[in-house]
Design a protein around this motif. Structure first.
Motif, PDB file in Angstrom:
ATOM      1  N   TRP A   3     -18.072   3.432  -4.113  1.00 47.74           N
ATOM      2  CA  TRP A   3     -18.665   4.717  -4.440  1.00 47.74           C
ATOM      3  C   TRP A   3     -20.062   4.825  -3.824  1.00 47.74           C
ATOM      4  N   ALA A  21      -9.093   7.488 -10.241  1.00 45.79           N
ATOM      5  CA  ALA A  21     -10.406   6.855 -10.090  1.00 45.79           C
ATOM      6  C   ALA A  21     -11.483   7.893  -9.766  1.00 45.79           C
ATOM      7  N   ASP A  22     -11.179   8.818  -8.880  1.00 41.57           N
ATOM      8  CA  ASP A  22     -12.149   9.860  -8.521  1.00 41.57           C
ATOM      9  C   ASP A  22     -12.530  10.708  -9.737  1.00 41.57           C
ATOM     10  N   PRO A  56     -12.680  -0.186  -5.730  1.00 40.38           N
ATOM     11  CA  PRO A  56     -13.174   1.160  -5.372  1.00 40.38           C
ATOM     12  C   PRO A  56     -14.621   1.089  -4.878  1.00 40.38           C
ATOM     13  N   MET A  69      -1.074   4.634  -4.038  1.00 40.17           N
ATOM     14  CA  MET A  69      -2.466   4.663  -3.586  1.00 40.17           C
ATOM     15  C   MET A  69      -3.103   6.019  -3.880  1.00 40.17           C
ATOM     16  N   SER A  70      -2.334   7.066  -3.689  1.00 42.68           N
ATOM     17  CA  SER A  70      -2.841   8.416  -3.941  1.00 42.68           C
ATOM     18  C   SER A  70      -3.133   8.624  -5.421  1.00 42.68           C
ATOM     19  N   ASP A  91      -3.774   6.265  -7.654  1.00 45.11           N
ATOM     20  CA  ASP A  91      -4.940   5.443  -7.981  1.00 45.11           C
ATOM     21  C   ASP A  91      -6.231   6.163  -7.614  1.00 45.11           C
ATOM     22  N   ARG A  92      -6.282   6.705  -6.411  1.00 45.70           N
ATOM     23  CA  ARG A  92      -7.480   7.382  -5.944  1.00 45.70           C
ATOM     24  C   ARG A  92      -7.783   8.625  -6.773  1.00 45.70           C
ATOM     25  N   THR A  93      -6.762   9.388  -7.123  1.00 45.91           N
ATOM     26  CA  THR A  93      -6.966  10.616  -7.906  1.00 45.91           C
ATOM     27  C   THR A  93      -7.560  10.306  -9.269  1.00 45.91           C
ATOM     28  N   TRP A 143      -8.887  -0.015  -9.811  1.00 42.96           N
ATOM     29  CA  TRP A 143      -7.890   1.038  -9.689  1.00 42.96           C
ATOM     30  C   TRP A 143      -6.960   0.969 -10.898  1.00 42.96           C
ATOM     31  N   HIS A 196     -14.725   8.709 -12.116  1.00 41.50           N
ATOM     32  CA  HIS A 196     -16.060   8.453 -11.589  1.00 41.50           C
ATOM     33  C   HIS A 196     -16.920   9.716 -11.630  1.00 41.50           C
ATOM     34  N   ARG A 241       0.830  -1.203   0.000  1.00 39.18           N
ATOM     35  CA  ARG A 241       0.000   0.000   0.000  1.00 39.18           C
ATOM     36  C   ARG A 241       0.868   1.259   0.000  1.00 39.18           C
TER      37      ARG A 241
END
Length: 231
Positions: free
Chosen positions: A130, A52-53, A128, A45-46, A48-50, A196, A56, A40
């Motif tokens: 949501w 994905a967000d 992810p 991880m950051s 991936d999140r950016t 992700w 979405h 992790r």
């Protein structure tokens, strides 16, 4: 459908060496990514999140495009569609007498599925989540099964076409279809918010490594098998 004329011995040796190098590079990159995912690693991880967000947020405002992506990922590029194409190729090879190659391709496809499921279970990465999902998927996230299956299937089919000695126009068309399929299915999984980015990248890398090792192994085996014919 597909024939399998033996390649000249120097070409088999060259193909095996090139495939082995490519497979090793992809395998090393996959293992590095696997380590970062399992640990992790915060920057990954950051990122991936950016990504994905951002995808979405766009998906929830475009239901029409979501529908197109669902059709592509659930039908055109679904893993079972890809496996069906491999099954047709295997049957064609068997019918034309290339039974060793048929078994090799079938076994490689089955093995890739087992490896994929084993890694998913070992890593057990959550997908992810949501509050307003546009699609759903189950089981662990890493690596992406859609991305990996498309890579393995398209890679094996391209290899069979190359061994068959297909014409340049067909070969170029096959390359375009393969690249669009492999890249496209990864995009659909990201756009639908069920993976992700590193899941998709992991599927591509592991799939490419397995294809390369499959090619290297068969061409190396073929060198021994046909050595008496080349003498």
């Amino acid at each position: 459908m597909l024939s399998s004329p033996p390649l000249p011995r120097p070409d088999r040796i060259r193909a095996s060496r090139h495939a082995l190098r490519a497979g090793t590079v992809c395998a090393v990159l996959f293992l590095a990514l696997l380590t970062l995912v399992a640990a992790r690693w915060s920057p990954l991880m950051s990122l991936d999140r950016t990504v994905a967000d951002a995808l979405h947020r766009r998906a929830v405002t475009e239901p029409g495009l979501v529908h197109v992506n669902r059709v592509l990922t659930d039908w055109l590029w679904d893993p079972w569609t890809m496996r069906a194409l491999i099954a047709v190729a295997v049957v064609g090879l068997w019918w034309r007498g290339a039974r060793l190659l048929a078994v090799w391709v079938a076994a490689s496809t089955v093995l890739s599925g087992l490896i994929q499921q084993g890694i998913k279970a070992a890593v057990d990465r959550e997908r992810p989540q949501w509050p307003d999902p546009v699609d759903s998927a189950h089981y662990a996230a890493f690596p992406s099964g859609h991305a990996m299956t498309a890579t393995v299937s398209c890679g094996l089919l391209l290899w069979l076409l190359r061994r068959h000695g297909t014409g340049p126009r067909v070969w170029r068309a096959a390359l375009v279809v393969a690249w669009v399929s492999v890249l496209g299915v990864g995009v659909t999984r990201l756009y639908l918010g069920v993976h992700w980015p590193s899941d998709v990248l992991g599927g591509w890398l592991l799939g490419a490594a397995l294809v390369a090792f499959t090619v290297a192994g068969f061409e190396r085996y073929g060198v021994r098998e046909h050595s008496s014919d080349d003498a």
